[in-house]
Design an enzyme around this catalytic site. Structure first.
Site, mmCIF file in Angstrom:
data_model
loop_
_atom_site.group_PDB
_atom_site.id
_atom_site.type_symbol
_atom_site.label_atom_id
_atom_site.label_comp_id
_atom_site.label_asym_id
_atom_site.label_seq_id
_atom_site.Cartn_x
_atom_site.Cartn_y
_atom_site.Cartn_z
ATOM 1 N N SER A 14 0.836 -1.217 0.000
ATOM 2 C CA SER A 14 0.000 0.000 0.000
ATOM 3 C C SER A 14 0.863 1.257 0.000
ATOM 4 C CB SER A 14 -0.944 0.002 1.212
ATOM 5 O OG SER A 14 -0.228 0.199 2.421
ATOM 6 N N ARG A 66 23.366 -13.539 3.746
ATOM 7 C CA ARG A 66 22.798 -12.228 3.392
ATOM 8 C C ARG A 66 23.566 -11.582 2.243
ATOM 9 N NH1 ARG A 66 19.147 -10.065 6.849
ATOM 10 N NH2 ARG A 66 18.718 -11.255 8.727
ATOM 11 N N ASN A 108 13.324 4.748 4.219
ATOM 12 C CA ASN A 108 12.468 3.699 4.788
ATOM 13 C C ASN A 108 11.324 4.344 5.549
ATOM 14 O OD1 ASN A 108 11.630 1.058 5.690
ATOM 15 N ND2 ASN A 108 12.558 1.540 7.691
ATOM 16 N N HIS A 110 8.770 3.642 8.774
ATOM 17 C CA HIS A 110 8.670 2.800 9.969
ATOM 18 C C HIS A 110 7.443 3.230 10.767
ATOM 19 C CE1 HIS A 110 10.095 0.248 13.203
ATOM 20 N NE2 HIS A 110 9.793 1.240 14.047
ATOM 21 N N ASP A 146 16.567 1.155 11.634
ATOM 22 C CA ASP A 146 15.581 2.203 11.947
ATOM 23 C C ASP A 146 16.209 3.393 12.650
ATOM 24 O OD1 ASP A 146 13.285 -0.458 12.837
ATOM 25 O OD2 ASP A 146 13.607 0.526 10.895
#
Ligand code: GRF
Length: 197
Positions: A14, A66, A108, A110, A146
């Site tokens: 979304s 990773r 980003n 959050h 974050d």
């Protein structure tokens, strides 16, 4: 020349749709790729419906490697030559090697008022702490999860009897306003933070 934006998702997408739909008309950026680490992410079909190229780099075959996952991801990204990466509900923790490669070019969103509640279960933690306010944050991505420079925040009240689901539903529409507003400024090299409402 429009800035080329790649959007990284893991789920329903979304925020990706809000970003993609905002990049129209005189907007200084254009979406060039939506990439997911989960083949079943609902956002992939939404991106195709918007006419955006899509790619999948499934993290599971890479197990705990990773670096190998990120090498495959970088190959997909580089093929579309993005100037800006937007993490939009992308649920993989990225290594310092990856975050430094895209330093100053990766955002980003959050679902908390950082620096409060980095990581997961942000709404439940805000409610459990008795907070009267919650919200969402758009920040630049660094090696600290974050933890990068904040570029925007939107605040909502926490109401008596709120469940994490109810609070998440109150915050999500603000995510869809905040992220496009921050991306527009970021693409114009304007680092003034956006605060909503
Ligand atoms: C959003 O709440 C976002 O803040 C968080 O994951 C959720 C993803 O939603 N990281 P969507 O996939 O963009 O719909």
């Amino acid at each position: 020349m429009s800035a080329r934006v790649a959007i990284l998702i893991s789920g329903s997408g979304s925020n990706m749709v809000a970003l993609a739909e905002s990049m129209a008309g005189d907007h200084p950026a254009r979406p060039v790729l939506v990439v997911s680490n989960r083949p079943e992410a609902g956002g992939l079909a939404k991106a195709r419906d918007l006419g955006i190229a899509t790619a999948v780099v499934d993290h599971r075959p890479f197990g705990t490697d990773r670096a190998a996952f990120e090498a495959a991801l970088t190959e997909q990204l580089e093929a579309h030559r993005p100037d800006i990466l937007c993490l939009a509900g992308f649920m993989r923790v990225l290594t310092p090697a990856f975050t430094s490669r895209w330093a100053g070019r990766m955002l980003n969103i959050h679902p908390s008022l950082l620096p409060k509640y980095p990581g997961l279960d942000t709404h439940a933690r805000a409610i459990a702490a008795g907070d009267t306010e919650a919200g969402c944050t758009v920040h630049e991505v660094t090696a600290e999860l974050d933890g990068g420079p904040i570029l925007g925040q939107a605040r909502v009240p926490v109401l008596p009897g709120d469940t994490p689901e109810a609070l998440a539903a109150r915050i999500l529409p603000w995510e869809h306003r905040l992220y496009p507003a921050v991306l527009r400024r970021f693409a114009e090299d304007d680092r003034r933070p956006v605060f909503l409402p």
